[in-house]
Motif scaffolding. Structure first.
Motif, PDB file in Angstrom:
ATOM      1  N   TRP A 106      -1.128  -8.437  -0.056  1.00 51.72           N
ATOM      2  CA  TRP A 106      -2.331  -8.204   0.731  1.00 51.72           C
ATOM      3  C   TRP A 106      -2.770  -9.481   1.447  1.00 51.72           C
ATOM      4  O   TRP A 106      -3.138  -9.451   2.628  1.00 51.72           O
ATOM      5  CB  TRP A 106      -3.459  -7.682  -0.155  1.00 51.72           C
ATOM      6  CG  TRP A 106      -3.350  -6.219  -0.439  1.00 51.72           C
ATOM      7  CD1 TRP A 106      -2.876  -5.631  -1.583  1.00 51.72           C
ATOM      8  CD2 TRP A 106      -3.698  -5.150   0.441  1.00 51.72           C
ATOM      9  NE1 TRP A 106      -2.922  -4.257  -1.469  1.00 51.72           N
ATOM     10  CE2 TRP A 106      -3.419  -3.938  -0.246  1.00 51.72           C
ATOM     11  CE3 TRP A 106      -4.221  -5.095   1.724  1.00 51.72           C
ATOM     12  CZ2 TRP A 106      -3.647  -2.690   0.334  1.00 51.72           C
ATOM     13  CZ3 TRP A 106      -4.458  -3.848   2.308  1.00 51.72           C
ATOM     14  CH2 TRP A 106      -4.168  -2.665   1.606  1.00 51.72           C
ATOM     15  N   THR A 153      -0.933  -1.920   3.350  1.00 53.16           N
ATOM     16  CA  THR A 153      -1.248  -3.252   3.880  1.00 53.16           C
ATOM     17  C   THR A 153      -1.137  -3.262   5.403  1.00 53.16           C
ATOM     18  O   THR A 153      -1.949  -3.882   6.091  1.00 53.16           O
ATOM     19  CB  THR A 153      -0.319  -4.315   3.284  1.00 53.16           C
ATOM     20  OG1 THR A 153       1.057  -3.967   3.535  1.00 53.16           O
ATOM     21  CG2 THR A 153      -0.528  -4.457   1.785  1.00 53.16           C
ATOM     22  N   THR A 157      -4.565  -3.649   7.771  1.00 54.24           N
ATOM     23  CA  THR A 157      -4.679  -4.870   8.573  1.00 54.24           C
ATOM     24  C   THR A 157      -4.576  -4.587  10.061  1.00 54.24           C
ATOM     25  O   THR A 157      -5.195  -5.296  10.870  1.00 54.24           O
ATOM     26  CB  THR A 157      -3.633  -5.916   8.156  1.00 54.24           C
ATOM     27  OG1 THR A 157      -2.306  -5.360   8.247  1.00 54.24           O
ATOM     28  CG2 THR A 157      -3.882  -6.384   6.725  1.00 54.24           C
TER      29      THR A 157
END
Length: 272
Positions: A106, A153, A157
């Motif tokens: 992460w 992830t 993001t």
């Protein structure tokens, strides 16, 4: 913004979309610093550009998620060519699939896909405000608008990258800072293929989701679309027109869209 005679930095420029953007910038008369974590890849792209457009490119290896290395890259561009006019925050990573992603996964995804953009903007935007002009181009993904089957992830993001680009435009657009956000779907790059080579069913499904959802474009095709959007100063860059249709469907009936995504995921996992 017309890119001729401008100075640009392209991160993740050692290949794929970034390499193609760097090449197109030079074709249109810009000076380009090609930055990549792999210095040999960056040098190869810059050498290719200079063979066609002598003196148009330099290369720098470095981690563009690191503020000190961003500063070094900006300083090199300014030393070689002059003040930076455009920054293409293109470097990105796919991330780990599913909930198996640990804290390190992460942290890395946020550093490369989001904080790299923030740290570059922190250094460049004040200069652009003082000059009254500058351009920040964020490479996000259709996953930042729609989400990504497989990698949490990546999906999270890339949503954050879209949000930061939006915030930059809202906050500094009246100060001469232009912002575009690139949200492609399938583009033939190593990043797109990383899921199918992961050995994880969710990773395999992630790549299948992208390649089955629409046409897989070549990096050069995307670069042409990006430079046209920069010329027109368009915020949202969608090389795949179908993404806009999907985005509208998502917003018009979120629950229906979620049910459809679950069905889509199930069908992909059956054949993973």
């Amino acid at each position: 913004m017309k890119v001729a005679q401008k100075v640009a930095i392209v991160t993740g420029g050692g290949g794929g979309i970034g390499g193609a953007i760097a090449d197109r910038l030079a074709e249109q008369g810009a000076k380009v610093l090609v930055a990549d974590l792999d210095p040999d890849a960056a040098a190869a792209v810059a050498d290719g550009i200079n063979a066609r457009h002598p003196g148009s490119a330099v290369a720098e290896g470095g981690d563009v998620a690191d503020a000190d290395q961003i500063r070094r890259i900006i300083d090199r561009a300014e030393t070689e060519f002059g003040p930076v006019d455009l920054y293409f925050a293109n470097a990105g990573i796919a991330g780990a699939p599913g909930l198996d992603a640990g804290n390190a996964d992460w942290d890395l995804a946020f550093d490369v896909n989001v904080r790299a953009h923030i740290r570059a903007a922190q250094q460049l935007v004040p200069k652009w405000i003082a000059r009254g002009e500058g351009y920040f181009v964020s490479t996000a993904s259709a996953a930042g608008l729609l989400t990504q089957i497989g990698s949490a992830t990546y999906a999270v993001t890339k949503h954050a990258a879209v949000s930061f680009a939006e915030w930059l435009s809202v906050t500094y657009g009246d100060d001469g800072v232009r912002v575009s956000c690139l949200c492609p779907m399938g583009v033939e790059t190593k990043l797109m293929r990383s899921g199918e080579n992961s050995g994880d069913p969710l990773g395999v499904a992630a790549t299948k989701a992208v390649v089955s959802a629409g046409e897989v474009l070549q990096p050069g095709q995307v670069a042409d679309i990006v430079l046209d959007a920069v010329d027109r100063e368009t915020f949202l860059i969608l090389p795949h027109e179908s993404v806009l249709t999907m985005y509208r469907q998502k917003g018009s009936d979120y629950d229906r869209w979620l049910r459809g995504m679950r069905r889509f995921q199930s069908s992909l996992l059956e054949h993973a």
